[in-house]
Design a protein around this motif. Sequence first.
Motif, PDB file in Angstrom:
ATOM      1  N   MET A 244       0.813  -1.214   0.000  1.00 48.93           N
ATOM      2  CA  MET A 244       0.000   0.000   0.000  1.00 48.93           C
ATOM      3  C   MET A 244       0.847   1.265   0.000  1.00 48.93           C
ATOM      4  N   ALA A 245       2.133   1.121   0.317  1.00 51.58           N
ATOM      5  CA  ALA A 245       3.037   2.277   0.290  1.00 51.58           C
ATOM      6  C   ALA A 245       3.757   2.400  -1.034  1.00 51.58           C
ATOM      7  N   LEU A 246       3.413   1.541  -2.000  1.00 50.87           N
ATOM      8  CA  LEU A 246       4.162   1.511  -3.258  1.00 50.87           C
ATOM      9  C   LEU A 246       3.343   1.970  -4.455  1.00 50.87           C
ATOM     10  N   PHE A 247       2.193   2.570  -4.204  1.00 48.00           N
ATOM     11  CA  PHE A 247       1.439   3.127  -5.328  1.00 48.00           C
ATOM     12  C   PHE A 247       2.199   4.316  -5.899  1.00 48.00           C
ATOM     13  N   GLN A 248       2.256   4.393  -7.193  1.00 43.63           N
ATOM     14  CA  GLN A 248       3.068   5.412  -7.843  1.00 43.63           C
ATOM     15  C   GLN A 248       2.481   6.806  -7.622  1.00 43.63           C
TER      16      GLN A 248
END
Length: 309
Positions: A244-248
Amino acid sequence: MELRQLQYFMKVAQKEHVTQAAEELHVAQSAVSRQIHQLEEELGVNLFMQKGRNLQLTPVGQLFCKRVETIIKDLERAVLEVHEFLDPERGEIRIGFPHSLGIHLIPTVVAEFRKRYPNVKFRFKQGMYPSLIRDVSAGEVDLAFVSPFPDRHDHVEGDVVLTEELFAVLPPNHPLATAKHITLSQLKGEKFILFRDGYSLRPIVWQACLEAGFTPDIAFEGEETDTIRGLVAAGMGVSLLPEMALFQTNPLQPARVSIVDPEVTRTIGLIHRRDDKLPLVAKSFRTFLLDYFGLQGSAVAPNGSAKAD
């Protein structure tokens, strides 16, 4: 003793100035002074003392202030519950969450809920794990997402809604950037970019590295996932982050690789105050969230790696 006196007292305690308090209360300065004087006469103590041009609470005033603050909050809560009883679809939900959930998860579930209840209002509060637990315990928020989920706590309770995988986050040109999966021990000797003390992801990553046989060499400590992700993408080091912390959010993105040994996960819980009746509108939102995660089976992640527990 009247409610108005207590409200005036709290405003003066907050502003430390009668004139400023009167301006915010939209009443005459003399009215505020008179109510404070009557309150002090009834109690038989001085609640304030002069300090330069300002007023400062006396020791007994500080004690009284803490109690009055609780009383007013309880009264506001009671009024809110009455209004929600009359129309539970127009209340306000106070919800807390960590920064990493604010990028995608919170906007998504709130938008879905508002499709059903468009008139419900939200009051959001971001914070770290200790402050979120404290906010729920003190009644500052109705519900909060926290990670990790507290197994046992005297003042809060709730449910685990997700177990989320953490990925190795690497610079795009890193030798392991194109690997299908790695073991965490392969990152031994790398410079790590971690959250600073107080953030829940730090001990999870730290413990995983110890299980893999090494202590992470910290090059930088940050407070936001965007910062950590950006520094990794710029080649400053490696890290571990949940999906969830890796959305661009910008063009410069790191590579992410699955970790198979040890498996690194975090639990996400939805908590509320123990032995406390939730406002009707907050209770409806909690029911919606539990149904949502139970039916959806993922944290609205595109490839579904975050699983409902």
